[in-house]
Motif scaffolding. Structure first.
Motif, PDB file in Angstrom:
ATOM      1  N   PRO A  62     -37.483  -0.276  15.394  1.00 32.42           N
ATOM      2  CA  PRO A  62     -38.833  -0.422  15.959  1.00 32.42           C
ATOM      3  C   PRO A  62     -39.754  -1.181  15.009  1.00 32.42           C
ATOM      4  O   PRO A  62     -39.572  -1.153  13.784  1.00 32.42           O
ATOM      5  CB  PRO A  62     -39.299   1.022  16.157  1.00 32.42           C
ATOM      6  N   ALA A  63     -40.734  -1.865  15.565  1.00 26.19           N
ATOM      7  CA  ALA A  63     -41.678  -2.643  14.756  1.00 26.19           C
ATOM      8  C   ALA A  63     -42.455  -1.721  13.821  1.00 26.19           C
ATOM      9  O   ALA A  63     -42.745  -0.560  14.148  1.00 26.19           O
ATOM     10  CB  ALA A  63     -42.628  -3.422  15.659  1.00 26.19           C
ATOM     11  N   ARG A  64     -42.819  -2.243  12.651  1.00 25.91           N
ATOM     12  CA  ARG A  64     -43.537  -1.431  11.661  1.00 25.91           C
ATOM     13  C   ARG A  64     -44.887  -0.972  12.162  1.00 25.91           C
ATOM     14  O   ARG A  64     -45.406   0.062  11.746  1.00 25.91           O
ATOM     15  CB  ARG A  64     -43.730  -2.236  10.376  1.00 25.91           C
ATOM     16  N   SER A  65     -45.477  -1.731  13.078  1.00 25.60           N
ATOM     17  CA  SER A  65     -46.827  -1.400  13.561  1.00 25.60           C
ATOM     18  C   SER A  65     -46.830  -0.183  14.488  1.00 25.60           C
ATOM     19  O   SER A  65     -47.882   0.385  14.760  1.00 25.60           O
ATOM     20  CB  SER A  65     -47.421  -2.604  14.299  1.00 25.60           C
ATOM     21  N   ASN A  81     -41.159   2.915   8.857  1.00 23.59           N
ATOM     22  CA  ASN A  81     -42.384   2.110   8.876  1.00 23.59           C
ATOM     23  C   ASN A  81     -42.688   1.504   7.508  1.00 23.59           C
ATOM     24  O   ASN A  81     -43.690   0.823   7.335  1.00 23.59           O
ATOM     25  CB  ASN A  81     -43.573   2.973   9.326  1.00 23.59           C
ATOM     26  N   SER A  82     -41.799   1.765   6.557  1.00 27.89           N
ATOM     27  CA  SER A  82     -42.004   1.284   5.193  1.00 27.89           C
ATOM     28  C   SER A  82     -41.358  -0.082   5.012  1.00 27.89           C
ATOM     29  O   SER A  82     -40.162  -0.264   5.315  1.00 27.89           O
ATOM     30  CB  SER A  82     -41.413   2.295   4.201  1.00 27.89           C
ATOM     31  N   LEU A  83     -42.112  -1.036   4.512  1.00 29.25           N
ATOM     32  CA  LEU A  83     -41.573  -2.363   4.231  1.00 29.25           C
ATOM     33  C   LEU A  83     -40.531  -2.292   3.120  1.00 29.25           C
ATOM     34  O   LEU A  83     -39.511  -2.986   3.156  1.00 29.25           O
ATOM     35  CB  LEU A  83     -42.709  -3.313   3.832  1.00 29.25           C
ATOM     36  N   GLY A  84     -40.762  -1.425   2.133  1.00 28.84           N
ATOM     37  CA  GLY A  84     -39.823  -1.278   1.038  1.00 28.84           C
ATOM     38  C   GLY A  84     -38.455  -0.799   1.508  1.00 28.84           C
ATOM     39  O   GLY A  84     -37.420  -1.277   1.025  1.00 28.84           O
ATOM     40  N   TYR A  85     -38.435   0.131   2.480  1.00 32.02           N
ATOM     41  CA  TYR A  85     -37.161   0.633   2.998  1.00 32.02           C
ATOM     42  C   TYR A  85     -36.368  -0.495   3.647  1.00 32.02           C
ATOM     43  O   TYR A  85     -35.160  -0.625   3.441  1.00 32.02           O
ATOM     44  CB  TYR A  85     -37.402   1.749   4.007  1.00 32.02           C
ATOM     45  N   LYS A  86     -37.052  -1.333   4.428  1.00 29.95           N
ATOM     46  CA  LYS A  86     -36.364  -2.420   5.124  1.00 29.95           C
ATOM     47  C   LYS A  86     -35.848  -3.470   4.141  1.00 29.95           C
ATOM     48  O   LYS A  86     -34.781  -4.056   4.349  1.00 29.95           O
ATOM     49  CB  LYS A  86     -37.284  -3.052   6.162  1.00 29.95           C
ATOM     50  N   LEU A  87     -36.573  -3.703   3.034  1.00 34.28           N
ATOM     51  CA  LEU A  87     -36.105  -4.652   2.026  1.00 34.28           C
ATOM     52  C   LEU A  87     -34.876  -4.112   1.305  1.00 34.28           C
ATOM     53  O   LEU A  87     -33.906  -4.842   1.052  1.00 34.28           O
ATOM     54  CB  LEU A  87     -37.231  -4.942   1.031  1.00 34.28           C
ATOM     55  N   VAL A  88     -34.914  -2.825   0.970  1.00 34.34           N
ATOM     56  CA  VAL A  88     -33.751  -2.205   0.318  1.00 34.34           C
ATOM     57  C   VAL A  88     -32.550  -2.223   1.267  1.00 34.34           C
ATOM     58  O   VAL A  88     -31.420  -2.498   0.855  1.00 34.34           O
ATOM     59  CB  VAL A  88     -34.088  -0.759  -0.105  1.00 34.34           C
TER      60      VAL A  88
END
Length: 592
Positions: free
Chosen positions: A531-534, A545-552
């Motif tokens: 799902p989108a972060r927003s 919803n964490s950008l850091g989680y998606k980068l990891v």
């Protein structure tokens, strides 16, 4: 009498041919005399249509005079004659189909009684149901009766083959049965043209054969529900004509009643096992597949969703010539997807095909939420394109380009957005390694009970029967009955999705794709389906919803993919080197 006349007039109006097709009441005319009934009733209705229009209302209102009385008498005779022919033709094939199902009923009932008694006697011999001796003997018992069940299903064909394929993909079925049932292919003996021709004429009208410049009378393929003929339209287009077997609907209903009765009786003798839900799901699936108009709609929708994917092809459907029991589509020449020898002869890398197949179904599942419901190897082909190219092999892993061709679009799984996103998040949780997050998402997807075994079913971490039993004990599953009950409590869409994943796993494994490859591909597409972060919704854990989680997550996936590619390249290189020296040293090769 006036009421009957009015009702039959309405019935005849519905039966009028429309766009070259005969209406539903004519759809079952397949007997030696039924074609004559079709032409007779159709001719009567066409020749007298204007008389019926002029006199039906007057007849119901109570006409006066000799002319009106004569018209009313003629109308009554025509309606009674049409009713008689309609009913005879309607029930003739149904009766024949039910009578022909009796040998199938006898075979499956005999199997059920014999196997049930054998299992009862076996259970009485052992007091300790956890001993190694009991488990080994039970495995042999399963293997023996699974082999016999395959023989019964092959002899019966039709619904029984479909049911065997359907059941083989469920983790609730003992491993020995799954290994046997998954070997069954949906093949059947084709009907002679003089039999199947009646379906063609009944669905497309008396002029059906004139629509084709060429029509091969020998079927090119035959399955449990229909057979396919190669043909050429007057326009020059080469097409495949798929025709349903005559009397099939009645035969299917008769066989389903037999299977349901057998499962009910089995439940009386083995209360811990309840197979009724599998029978219900099979009945729903077949009801959809028996109407080819659903197949046409599904094919069109998938074609639009996959418009940008050059690795997949869906045959174009000719809507004007397609109906409930006949479908005309683009003819595509291809190779069966798991025919490894044929693919290698055409300079196509089987592993590249397997990876493309996994990617295709990962995209359908996680991105579109619209999944082919019956992707066994008979419904998937490979079309080879272009000339051999070293550059293409370097970039794509295969010397020749190819497309995955999907056939038989009778059933599809339409995943609602919440289920699709939760399924994507669960696969991402497998990558992150968080057991707590996996348990939370699995329980949300399948319920508290079934959620305990869902990760095991998806990742297939058990390599042997002993490992499978150990994992089942860890999640509180002590036997087949517990597994069946858990699957019965899970949402039906999720159970069917597990079935599709099992079929894709088996086919891709035959093509050289490992479980690690599949996990990695599914995880990449699951990341696309997050799902989108927003969005802030109840079913989405805050970590997503964490950008850091998606980068990891992306970093882990890139490292995982790189490791798999390096391992495959190393294995391929040394395999080539060893093969080269084996060719140079024939004596050494013979020694091996």
């Amino acid at each position: 009498m006036r009421f009957i006349i009015a009702k039959w007039w309405a019935h005849f109006a519905r039966m009028q041919p429309h766009q070259g097709h005969l209406g539903p009441p004519f759809a079952a005319f397949h007997s030696p005399h039924s074609l004559a009934f079709t032409y007779t009733t159709s001719a009567i209705s066409r020749q007298t249509a204007h008389h019926l229009e002029r006199h039906a209302a007057a007849a119901v209102a109570g006409p006066t005079g000799k002319a009106a009385a004569k018209a009313l008498t003629q109308l009554r005779l025509l309606l009674i004659t049409g009713a008689f022919f309609t009913m005879v033709a309607q029930f003739y094939d149904d009766t024949i189909a039910i009578l022909r199902s009796l040998p199938r009923t006898f075979r499956i009932m005999s199997f059920g009684v014999c196997s049930g008694l054998a299992y009862k006697r076996f259970e009485a011999l052992y007091d300790d149901k956890e001993s190694a001796e009991y488990l080994d003997a039970l495995s042999k018992m399963h293997a023996m009766w699974a082999e016999r069940l395959v023989g019964v299903c092959r002899r019966n064909g039709g619904v029984y083959v479909k049911g065997a394929q359907f059941a083989s993909a469920f983790g609730a079925i003992p491993r020995e049965y799954r290994l046997q049932l998954c070997l069954m292919e949906d093949r059947a003996q084709p009907q002679p043209y003089k039999i199947i021709r009646k379906v063609l004429l009944a669905e497309m009208g008396p002029e059906a054969e004139g629509l084709f410049a060429e029509f091969e009378r020998e079927a090119t393929a035959a399955a449990s529900l229909a057979q396919v003929h190669r043909a050429r339209l007057r326009s020059g287009e080469e097409v495949a004509v798929k025709l349903q077997y005559p009397g099939l609907r009645s035969a299917v209903h008769a066989d389903l009643r037999t299977i349901k009765a057998l499962s009910t009786v089995a439940g009386w003798f083995f209360p811990s096992l309840s197979w009724a839900w599998i029978c219900d799901e099979l009945a729903k699936k077949l009801e959809i597949e028996l109407d080819f108009r659903n197949e046409a709609r599904n094919a069109q929708r998938l074609s639009s969703l996959m418009a940008g994917n050059r690795l997949v092809a869906v045959p174009h459907i000719n809507e004007e010539l397609s109906s409930r029991r006949a479908i005309v589509m683009e003819w595509i020449q291809g190779t069966k997807v798991n025919d490894v020898d044929s693919l290698e002869r055409q300079l196509v890398n089987p592993r590249a095909v397997g990876l493309a197949l996994v990617r295709l179904f990962a995209e359908m599942t996680f991105v579109h939420g619209y999944v082919h419901g019956d992707p066994h190897s008979g419904n998937v082909m490979v079309r080879v394109l272009g000339k051999p190219s070293f550059l293409h092999r370097l970039l794509r892993g295969s010397r020749r380009r190819f497309e995955i061709v999907l056939l038989d679009h009778g059933t599809y799984l339409s995943l609602d957005p919440v289920l699709r996103e939760e399924f994507a998040m669960l696969w991402c949780a497998f990558v992150s390694g968080s057991k707590e997050l996996q348990g939370q998402l699995a329980s949300s997807l399948a319920g508290e009970k079934a959620g305990r075994v869902l990760p095991m079913l998806l990742t297939h971490s058990a390599k042997t029967r002993e490992e499978e039993r150990a994992l089942q004990k860890q999640v509180g599953v002590s036997g087949v009955g517990d597994m069946v009950a858990l699957m019965a409590s899970a949402p039906r869409l999720l159970v069917e999705l597990l079935q599709v994943n099992t079929v894709i796993r088996k086919t891709s494994n035959e093509l050289g794709v490992t479980m690690e490859d599949r996990k990695c591909i599914f995880a990449w597409y699951a990341r696309r389906g997050l799902p989108a972060r927003s969005r802030r919704e109840a079913h989405v854990p805050h970590i997503f919803n964490s950008l850091g989680y998606k980068l990891v997550l992306a970093t882990k996936l890139m490292v995982w993919t790189g490791g798999l590619n390096l391992r495959y390249a190393t294995r391929t290189f040394w395999g080539g080197v060893l093969g080269f020296f084996d060719d140079l040293l024939p004596g050494h090769k013979q020694a091996h």
